[in-house]
Design an enzyme around this catalytic site. Sequence first.
Site, PDB file in Angstrom:
ATOM      1  N   GLY A 159      -9.106   5.571   0.823  1.00 52.40           N
ATOM      2  CA  GLY A 159      -9.862   6.400   1.761  1.00 52.40           C
ATOM      3  C   GLY A 159     -11.314   5.993   1.860  1.00 52.40           C
ATOM      4  O   GLY A 159     -12.205   6.843   1.972  1.00 52.40           O
TER       5      GLY A 159
ATOM      6  N   ASP B  28       0.847  -1.196   0.000  1.00 55.19           N
ATOM      7  CA  ASP B  28       0.000   0.000   0.000  1.00 55.19           C
ATOM      8  C   ASP B  28       0.888   1.254   0.000  1.00 55.19           C
ATOM      9  O   ASP B  28       1.786   1.384   0.840  1.00 55.19           O
ATOM     10  CB  ASP B  28      -0.865  -0.037   1.279  1.00 55.19           C
ATOM     11  CG  ASP B  28      -1.936   1.031   1.305  1.00 55.19           C
ATOM     12  OD1 ASP B  28      -2.389   1.448   0.220  1.00 55.19           O
ATOM     13  OD2 ASP B  28      -2.333   1.427   2.423  1.00 55.19           O
ATOM     14  N   HIS B  29       0.663   2.137  -0.941  1.00 57.64           N
ATOM     15  CA  HIS B  29       1.384   3.422  -1.017  1.00 57.64           C
ATOM     16  C   HIS B  29       2.909   3.266  -1.025  1.00 57.64           C
ATOM     17  O   HIS B  29       3.614   3.943  -0.243  1.00 57.64           O
ATOM     18  CB  HIS B  29       0.972   4.367   0.125  1.00 57.64           C
ATOM     19  CG  HIS B  29      -0.438   4.843   0.018  1.00 57.64           C
ATOM     20  ND1 HIS B  29      -0.823   5.838  -0.861  1.00 57.64           N
ATOM     21  CD2 HIS B  29      -1.568   4.447   0.648  1.00 57.64           C
ATOM     22  CE1 HIS B  29      -2.132   6.035  -0.760  1.00 57.64           C
ATOM     23  NE2 HIS B  29      -2.615   5.192   0.142  1.00 57.64           N
TER      24      HIS B  29
ATOM     25  N   HIS C 215      -7.716  10.140   3.133  1.00 52.06           N
ATOM     26  CA  HIS C 215      -7.450   9.190   4.215  1.00 52.06           C
ATOM     27  C   HIS C 215      -7.911   9.727   5.574  1.00 52.06           C
ATOM     28  O   HIS C 215      -8.095  10.930   5.726  1.00 52.06           O
ATOM     29  CB  HIS C 215      -5.946   8.900   4.291  1.00 52.06           C
ATOM     30  CG  HIS C 215      -5.421   8.172   3.097  1.00 52.06           C
ATOM     31  ND1 HIS C 215      -4.460   8.678   2.271  1.00 52.06           N
ATOM     32  CD2 HIS C 215      -5.742   6.966   2.580  1.00 52.06           C
ATOM     33  CE1 HIS C 215      -4.204   7.809   1.299  1.00 52.06           C
ATOM     34  NE2 HIS C 215      -4.970   6.764   1.460  1.00 52.06           N
TER      35      HIS C 215
ATOM     36  N   GLU D  16      -1.495   5.846  -9.104  1.00 54.04           N
ATOM     37  CA  GLU D  16      -2.517   6.812  -8.647  1.00 54.04           C
ATOM     38  C   GLU D  16      -2.380   8.107  -9.432  1.00 54.04           C
ATOM     39  O   GLU D  16      -1.273   8.609  -9.632  1.00 54.04           O
ATOM     40  CB  GLU D  16      -2.349   7.088  -7.153  1.00 54.04           C
ATOM     41  CG  GLU D  16      -3.344   8.125  -6.625  1.00 54.04           C
ATOM     42  CD  GLU D  16      -3.323   8.221  -5.104  1.00 54.04           C
ATOM     43  OE1 GLU D  16      -3.448   7.173  -4.440  1.00 54.04           O
ATOM     44  OE2 GLU D  16      -3.149   9.336  -4.591  1.00 54.04           O
TER      45      GLU D  16
ATOM     46  N   SER E 196     -12.943   4.320   4.179  1.00 48.56           N
ATOM     47  CA  SER E 196     -13.555   4.091   5.501  1.00 48.56           C
ATOM     48  C   SER E 196     -14.794   4.958   5.651  1.00 48.56           C
ATOM     49  O   SER E 196     -14.834   6.102   5.189  1.00 48.56           O
ATOM     50  CB  SER E 196     -12.554   4.426   6.611  1.00 48.56           C
ATOM     51  OG  SER E 196     -11.642   3.363   6.778  1.00 48.56           O
TER      52      SER E 196
ATOM     53  N   ASN F 122     -10.104   0.350  -0.357  1.00 54.65           N
ATOM     54  CA  ASN F 122      -9.118   0.361   0.730  1.00 54.65           C
ATOM     55  C   ASN F 122      -9.718   0.831   2.049  1.00 54.65           C
ATOM     56  O   ASN F 122     -10.276   1.935   2.121  1.00 54.65           O
ATOM     57  CB  ASN F 122      -7.979   1.330   0.382  1.00 54.65           C
ATOM     58  CG  ASN F 122      -7.060   0.804  -0.683  1.00 54.65           C
ATOM     59  OD1 ASN F 122      -7.380  -0.161  -1.364  1.00 54.65           O
ATOM     60  ND2 ASN F 122      -5.911   1.441  -0.836  1.00 54.65           N
TER      61      ASN F 122
HETATM   62  P1  13P Z   1      -8.999   5.047   5.140  1.00 57.06           P
HETATM   63  O1  13P Z   1      -8.151   6.018   5.896  1.00 57.06           O
HETATM   64  O2  13P Z   1     -10.268   5.701   4.679  1.00 57.06           O
HETATM   65  O3  13P Z   1      -9.241   3.789   5.850  1.00 57.06           O
HETATM   66  O4  13P Z   1      -8.189   4.672   3.797  1.00 57.06           O
HETATM   67  C1  13P Z   1      -7.232   3.647   3.799  1.00 57.06           C
HETATM   68  C2  13P Z   1      -6.420   3.641   2.554  1.00 57.06           C
HETATM   69  O5  13P Z   1      -6.721   4.271   1.567  1.00 57.06           O
HETATM   70  C3  13P Z   1      -5.212   2.815   2.563  1.00 57.06           C
HETATM   71  O6  13P Z   1      -4.481   2.968   1.379  1.00 57.06           O
HETATM   72  O1  G3H Z   2      -3.341   5.143   3.413  1.00 56.88           O
HETATM   73  C1  G3H Z   2      -2.666   4.855   4.371  1.00 56.88           C
HETATM   74  C2  G3H Z   2      -3.009   3.681   5.174  1.00 56.88           C
HETATM   75  O2  G3H Z   2      -4.057   3.964   6.072  1.00 56.88           O
HETATM   76  C3  G3H Z   2      -1.786   3.170   5.867  1.00 56.88           C
HETATM   77  O3  G3H Z   2      -1.390   4.065   6.846  1.00 56.88           O
HETATM   78  O4  G3H Z   2       1.005   4.523   6.388  1.00 56.88           O
HETATM   79  O5  G3H Z   2       0.023   4.876   8.671  1.00 56.88           O
HETATM   80  O6  G3H Z   2       0.376   2.569   7.777  1.00 56.88           O
HETATM   81  P1  G3H Z   2       0.109   4.001   7.456  1.00 56.88           P
HETATM   82 ZN    ZN Z   3      -4.575   4.943   0.574  1.00 59.40          ZN
END
Ligand code: 13P
Ligand code: G3H
Ligand code: ZN
Length: 340
Positions: free
Chosen positions: A240, A101-102, A203, A153, A242, A283
Amino acid sequence: MPARLNLAVDCAPGKRVRTMPLTHTRDLFSKALKGKYALGAFNVNNMELLQAIIEACEEEKAPVMLQISKGARQYANPVYLKKLIEAAVSLSTIPIAVHLDHGDTFELCKECIDEGFTSVMIDASHEPFEKNVEICRKVVDYAHKHNCVVEGELGHLVGAQFDEGEEGGGFSSGGHYTHPEEAVKFVRESGVDSLAVAIGNSHGAYKFAGEQHLDLERLKAIKASLMDAGLGDYPLVLHGASSVPKDLAAQINKYGGNMGENTAGVPESDIEVARRTGCTKVNIDTDLRMAMTAGIRKVLWENPKEFDPRKYLAPARKMVKELVRHKVKNVLCCAGRAFD
Ligand code: 13P
Ligand code: G3H
Ligand code: ZN
């Protein structure tokens, strides 16, 4: 020496562990696109989160993507994460993919590809268009030679309040949101296998200052442009995602936390439209964090003498599990699709 996700686990016949490896992200995507459901991509940072995700998905027969951020790797150590995921795969029957992720550099992506991740995200969305393409291209070239697929992205995850001027009417380019025509150019030139879009998403637990909504018309336009350009039913990714449940924020606040009153997430009805419009990967991290925190806070608040971590981690894990169950059943509609 990097530890590879060698998930063809050895076991004698009759043992409960299975010999099935990870399922490739590519295969999960193609089935999700055909079945018109979304895959939950849930962030994993520790054993309890992983157990909660896997148990919920196993019980609901949902395919799942586990995603690991750079921060998770720093917190837990890549080897611990690898071993935890191996355990999860060996103790469950559902299809599981593992995703970075990222990812923020080629080197980090390469490390994860070499470890056996089935997909990586290279996030160069803060760079100008051409530079973003160039960075993604380099990761794609390496990944494709090593049986891995790549998420890129385009646009900035700044939330809706920054782009009110872009709502309705035509889609201006040069703003924060993903432009439909630029999305086509980006996918063609970078070669990425899936695209994370910016449509008012962001996020964290404070996503919207005012009305809570995504730019779903733009999402439809992005999907249509990719289709019209001959890129087929192209997988889009919603970061993002959630929904930042008010009851979880209230529980955290009630038991000594202070998230304030202005928490705001994406309405689940918007996620459902995003799913129907072709967001194949959705996500979710913040909601899991909130469920875990709400569970821990409640136990410790009500039992200040408690100091056995299992006593507060077990109920917290249960809360995460029920949250994941709700997402896969009622929002993403991937429950029951594990063995299609
Ligand atoms: P949330 O912060 O909305 O849970 O998004 C998570 C996310 O995009 C992880 O890449
Ligand atoms: O988008 C980010 C995810 O919520 C992961 O967060 O980099 O703090 O682990 P983190
Ligand atoms: Zn993300």
